[in-house]
Structures are given as C-alpha cells and as structure tokens.
Design a protein around this motif. Sequence first.
Motif, PDB file in Angstrom:
ATOM      1  N   LEU A  81      -0.126  47.398  -1.011  1.00 14.66           N
ATOM      2  CA  LEU A  81      -0.344  47.776  -2.392  1.00 14.66           C
ATOM      3  C   LEU A  81      -0.569  49.276  -2.412  1.00 14.66           C
ATOM      4  CD1 LEU A  81      -0.997  47.126  -5.394  1.00 14.66           C
ATOM      5  CD2 LEU A  81      -3.364  46.767  -4.668  1.00 14.66           C
ATOM      6  N   LEU A  82       0.267  50.004  -3.138  1.00 13.59           N
ATOM      7  CA  LEU A  82       0.134  51.449  -3.222  1.00 13.59           C
ATOM      8  C   LEU A  82      -0.586  51.800  -4.524  1.00 13.59           C
ATOM      9  CD1 LEU A  82       3.736  52.455  -2.114  1.00 13.59           C
ATOM     10  CD2 LEU A  82       1.680  52.367  -0.714  1.00 13.59           C
ATOM     11  N   ILE A  83      -1.632  52.616  -4.405  1.00 15.05           N
ATOM     12  CA  ILE A  83      -2.404  53.022  -5.573  1.00 15.05           C
ATOM     13  C   ILE A  83      -2.396  54.541  -5.641  1.00 15.05           C
ATOM     14  CG2 ILE A  83      -4.667  53.012  -6.679  1.00 15.05           C
ATOM     15  CD1 ILE A  83      -5.280  50.432  -5.137  1.00 15.05           C
ATOM     16  N   PRO A  84      -1.877  55.128  -6.733  1.00 17.62           N
ATOM     17  CA  PRO A  84      -1.945  56.586  -6.858  1.00 17.62           C
ATOM     18  C   PRO A  84      -3.405  57.022  -6.873  1.00 17.62           C
ATOM     19  CG  PRO A  84      -0.511  55.629  -8.540  1.00 17.62           C
ATOM     20  CD  PRO A  84      -1.229  54.495  -7.867  1.00 17.62           C
ATOM     21  N   PHE A  85      -3.730  58.054  -6.087  1.00 19.84           N
ATOM     22  CA  PHE A  85      -5.135  58.422  -5.959  1.00 19.84           C
ATOM     23  C   PHE A  85      -5.717  58.966  -7.256  1.00 19.84           C
ATOM     24  CE2 PHE A  85      -3.280  62.443  -5.266  1.00 19.84           C
ATOM     25  CZ  PHE A  85      -4.214  63.439  -5.091  1.00 19.84           C
ATOM     26  N   ASN A  86      -4.882  59.394  -8.207  1.00 14.02           N
ATOM     27  CA  ASN A  86      -5.407  59.841  -9.490  1.00 14.02           C
ATOM     28  C   ASN A  86      -5.876  58.666 -10.361  1.00 14.02           C
ATOM     29  OD1 ASN A  86      -2.406  59.603  -9.552  1.00 14.02           O
ATOM     30  ND2 ASN A  86      -2.726  59.836 -11.749  1.00 14.02           N
ATOM     31  N   MET A  87      -5.638  57.441  -9.926  1.00  4.00           N
ATOM     32  CA  MET A  87      -6.092  56.265 -10.669  1.00  4.00           C
ATOM     33  C   MET A  87      -7.446  55.749 -10.172  1.00  4.00           C
ATOM     34  SD  MET A  87      -3.650  56.009 -12.798  1.00  4.00           S
ATOM     35  CE  MET A  87      -3.948  54.462 -13.597  1.00  4.00           C
ATOM     36  N   LEU A  88      -7.966  56.316  -9.085  1.00  6.55           N
ATOM     37  CA  LEU A  88      -9.247  55.872  -8.532  1.00  6.55           C
ATOM     38  C   LEU A  88     -10.401  56.338  -9.420  1.00  6.55           C
ATOM     39  CD1 LEU A  88      -8.563  56.683  -4.769  1.00  6.55           C
ATOM     40  CD2 LEU A  88      -8.441  54.446  -5.888  1.00  6.55           C
ATOM     41  N   ARG A  89     -11.437  55.516  -9.555  1.00  5.11           N
ATOM     42  CA  ARG A  89     -12.607  55.825 -10.383  1.00  5.11           C
ATOM     43  C   ARG A  89     -13.874  55.475  -9.630  1.00  5.11           C
ATOM     44  NH1 ARG A  89      -9.338  58.239 -12.629  1.00  5.11           N
ATOM     45  NH2 ARG A  89      -8.537  58.052 -14.719  1.00  5.11           N
ATOM     46  N   HIS A  90     -14.945  56.257  -9.882  1.00  5.98           N
ATOM     47  CA  HIS A  90     -16.247  55.982  -9.293  1.00  5.98           C
ATOM     48  C   HIS A  90     -16.852  54.768  -9.974  1.00  5.98           C
ATOM     49  CE1 HIS A  90     -20.426  56.591  -8.018  1.00  5.98           C
ATOM     50  NE2 HIS A  90     -19.873  57.191  -6.975  1.00  5.98           N
ATOM     51  N   THR A  91     -17.490  53.888  -9.212  1.00 10.36           N
ATOM     52  CA  THR A  91     -18.014  52.634  -9.757  1.00 10.36           C
ATOM     53  C   THR A  91     -19.186  52.825 -10.712  1.00 10.36           C
ATOM     54  OG1 THR A  91     -19.402  52.341  -7.798  1.00 10.36           O
ATOM     55  CG2 THR A  91     -17.276  51.231  -7.803  1.00 10.36           C
ATOM     56  N   LYS A  92     -19.979  53.904 -10.537  1.00  4.18           N
ATOM     57  CA  LYS A  92     -21.172  54.076 -11.368  1.00  4.18           C
ATOM     58  C   LYS A  92     -20.904  54.792 -12.686  1.00  4.18           C
ATOM     59  CE  LYS A  92     -24.507  53.723  -7.705  1.00  4.18           C
ATOM     60  NZ  LYS A  92     -25.466  54.373  -6.854  1.00  4.18           N
ATOM     61  N   ASP A  93     -20.038  55.810 -12.669  1.00  2.40           N
ATOM     62  CA  ASP A  93     -19.855  56.574 -13.913  1.00  2.40           C
ATOM     63  C   ASP A  93     -18.390  56.682 -14.361  1.00  2.40           C
ATOM     64  OD1 ASP A  93     -18.814  58.449 -12.162  1.00  2.40           O
ATOM     65  OD2 ASP A  93     -20.449  59.866 -12.393  1.00  2.40           O
ATOM     66  N   ASP A  94     -17.504  55.973 -13.702  1.00  5.17           N
ATOM     67  CA  ASP A  94     -16.092  55.912 -14.076  1.00  5.17           C
ATOM     68  C   ASP A  94     -15.393  57.282 -14.041  1.00  5.17           C
ATOM     69  OD1 ASP A  94     -13.905  54.220 -14.694  1.00  5.17           O
ATOM     70  OD2 ASP A  94     -13.983  54.853 -16.790  1.00  5.17           O
TER      71      ASP A  94
ATOM     72  N   MET B  22     -11.361  60.668   2.622  1.00  7.57           N
ATOM     73  CA  MET B  22     -11.029  60.665   1.205  1.00  7.57           C
ATOM     74  C   MET B  22     -12.046  59.752   0.540  1.00  7.57           C
ATOM     75  SD  MET B  22      -7.599  59.602  -0.885  1.00  7.57           S
ATOM     76  CE  MET B  22      -7.905  57.908  -1.336  1.00  7.57           C
ATOM     77  N   ARG B  23     -12.713  60.293  -0.488  1.00  8.73           N
ATOM     78  CA  ARG B  23     -13.691  59.443  -1.173  1.00  8.73           C
ATOM     79  C   ARG B  23     -13.737  59.774  -2.649  1.00  8.73           C
ATOM     80  NH1 ARG B  23     -19.072  61.803  -1.408  1.00  8.73           N
ATOM     81  NH2 ARG B  23     -18.939  63.904  -0.591  1.00  8.73           N
ATOM     82  N   VAL B  24     -14.045  58.780  -3.422  1.00 11.69           N
ATOM     83  CA  VAL B  24     -14.244  58.946  -4.855  1.00 11.69           C
ATOM     84  C   VAL B  24     -15.683  59.416  -5.030  1.00 11.69           C
ATOM     85  CG1 VAL B  24     -14.234  57.798  -7.093  1.00 11.69           C
ATOM     86  CG2 VAL B  24     -12.600  57.098  -5.334  1.00 11.69           C
ATOM     87  N   ILE B  25     -15.860  60.496  -5.815  1.00 12.09           N
ATOM     88  CA  ILE B  25     -17.214  61.041  -5.972  1.00 12.09           C
ATOM     89  C   ILE B  25     -17.682  60.883  -7.420  1.00 12.09           C
ATOM     90  CG2 ILE B  25     -17.011  62.630  -4.032  1.00 12.09           C
ATOM     91  CD1 ILE B  25     -16.522  64.904  -5.989  1.00 12.09           C
ATOM     92  N   SER B  26     -18.993  60.859  -7.573  1.00  8.11           N
ATOM     93  CA  SER B  26     -19.598  60.709  -8.896  1.00  8.11           C
ATOM     94  C   SER B  26     -19.566  62.037  -9.638  1.00  8.11           C
ATOM     95  CB  SER B  26     -21.050  60.241  -8.748  1.00  8.11           C
ATOM     96  OG  SER B  26     -21.834  61.277  -8.178  1.00  8.11           O
ATOM     97  N   GLY B  27     -19.853  61.991 -10.922  1.00  9.92           N
ATOM     98  CA  GLY B  27     -19.932  63.206 -11.729  1.00  9.92           C
ATOM     99  C   GLY B  27     -20.995  64.161 -11.222  1.00  9.92           C
ATOM    100  N   LYS B  28     -22.115  63.625 -10.740  1.00 10.81           N
ATOM    101  CA  LYS B  28     -23.197  64.449 -10.207  1.00 10.81           C
ATOM    102  C   LYS B  28     -22.731  65.204  -8.958  1.00 10.81           C
ATOM    103  CE  LYS B  28     -27.945  63.513  -9.884  1.00 10.81           C
ATOM    104  NZ  LYS B  28     -29.046  62.608  -9.509  1.00 10.81           N
ATOM    105  N   GLU B  29     -22.052  64.494  -8.042  1.00 12.05           N
ATOM    106  CA  GLU B  29     -21.512  65.144  -6.843  1.00 12.05           C
ATOM    107  C   GLU B  29     -20.442  66.164  -7.209  1.00 12.05           C
ATOM    108  OE1 GLU B  29     -21.043  62.387  -3.144  1.00 12.05           O
ATOM    109  OE2 GLU B  29     -20.734  61.154  -4.949  1.00 12.05           O
ATOM    110  N   LEU B  30     -19.629  65.837  -8.201  1.00 14.10           N
ATOM    111  CA  LEU B  30     -18.567  66.729  -8.647  1.00 14.10           C
ATOM    112  C   LEU B  30     -19.138  68.054  -9.137  1.00 14.10           C
ATOM    113  CD1 LEU B  30     -15.600  67.310  -9.403  1.00 14.10           C
ATOM    114  CD2 LEU B  30     -16.052  66.167 -11.580  1.00 14.10           C
ATOM    115  N   ASP B  31     -20.205  68.000  -9.930  1.00 10.08           N
ATOM    116  CA  ASP B  31     -20.836  69.222 -10.435  1.00 10.08           C
ATOM    117  C   ASP B  31     -21.325  70.098  -9.290  1.00 10.08           C
ATOM    118  OD1 ASP B  31     -20.346  68.400 -13.012  1.00 10.08           O
ATOM    119  OD2 ASP B  31     -22.361  67.588 -13.332  1.00 10.08           O
ATOM    120  N   LYS B  32     -21.926  69.479  -8.273  1.00 10.14           N
ATOM    121  CA  LYS B  32     -22.468  70.215  -7.134  1.00 10.14           C
ATOM    122  C   LYS B  32     -21.339  70.870  -6.325  1.00 10.14           C
ATOM    123  CE  LYS B  32     -25.529  67.925  -4.863  1.00 10.14           C
ATOM    124  NZ  LYS B  32     -26.210  67.046  -3.886  1.00 10.14           N
ATOM    125  N   VAL B  33     -20.280  70.153  -6.066  1.00 10.59           N
ATOM    126  CA  VAL B  33     -19.160  70.665  -5.282  1.00 10.59           C
ATOM    127  C   VAL B  33     -18.411  71.757  -6.048  1.00 10.59           C
ATOM    128  CG1 VAL B  33     -16.901  70.053  -4.333  1.00 10.59           C
ATOM    129  CG2 VAL B  33     -18.839  68.541  -3.964  1.00 10.59           C
TER     130      VAL B  33
END
Length: 182
Positions: free
Chosen positions: A9-22, A35-46
């Motif tokens: 099953l091929l999933i485009p990585f732009n379709m991945l979502r974080h489980t807690k904040d989507d 490769m990991r999906v990150i939360s909005g909080k982690e995104l702000d820090k990075v």
Amino acid sequence: MIADGEHELLIPFNMLRHTKDDKGAVCLDLTNNMMRVISGKELDKVSEKADGMDLSFNKFGMPIVNTMLTMYVNGSHVGVKGDFIVDMGNGSLLFINKCEKKVAAMLTDGNVTLKEARDMNGNVVAEGLFADKLTICGRTYDDVPVGVGQFKSIEDCGFLGVKFFTGPVVFDFNNGRMSLCE
C-alpha cells in the motif's frame, strides 16, 4: 510504503497526519533513516531554527518548491529560478528537465555540454552534466553529477531527489512550508 508479503500500500507522505492534533507535518532525516509525523507543538519548535520556503503542489499533486538553482559547469556559471518537484523516488540529488524553456535556455546560453550515457547497442539512454559547484534551496554541493531529461508532461524545472534530503527537513503541508534544518 506499507508492505505485507506480496501486497503493498503506497501512501503519499503529504497525506500523513499526527494522531493528537491532525497536523500534516512530517520530519524527514534520511541521514539517520528517520521519518516521523510531528505535532504542531514540535513543528513550532523546529521551525524557529530552520530556513523555510514555500511548498505548493503542481497540477499532478506533486509537492514543489520554487527556488534558485545555480551551477558552475565547464567554466560557466549558469542558473535558473523555477519550480522543483520534491521527488522521494529519485535517488540522485537533482534531475533537471530540459523540456522546460528556462532550463533549455540556461543550458544553451551557458554553453553547457551534456554527457551521454549509452546502452550496449549504442543508444543514448540518458544525459547529464557534472557541476563543479551547485546551489539549490540555499544548500551548496561540490562535484555533483546532475541528470538531464526530457519530461514533456511536466512544466517544472526538475526534481530534488533523496540525496538533497541528507540534512533534516520538515514538511508542513497544512501551511505550505518546507523547512531545512541545521
């Protein structure tokens, strides 16, 4: 890609979502095989510590960045500004599309001589160039082979391959940003 025996099953990585904040944010670090999906909080820090650029999608739904490419090739300094596809299926650093008018003009105006690769029957199967220095998205590389192809169905300047992503990169698909991390 998710594989199970002979099924995949091929999933485009732009379709991945974080489980807690989507949030649609993916951190990619191929040097560390991560490769990991990150939360909005982690995104702000990075994002605070990274150089960001706009990320959009071409007519085929492929992620693209609009950036400047400059190269020093065969004694000539050449460059082009345009859209480059983020292509995780491309094993090289960069492949450029000589069907795109700006790329063709760059090659012609810069007197860039392309090298040919031939199969055992003498047929040309690929073309390329060797850049003494190449800068794209603000990252500079020395002594780099660059593939050159004719991709008539796309209007983009080329493809950024997996070798571009040796340093950590964060894709924020919700906000249309790609951040190059240190």
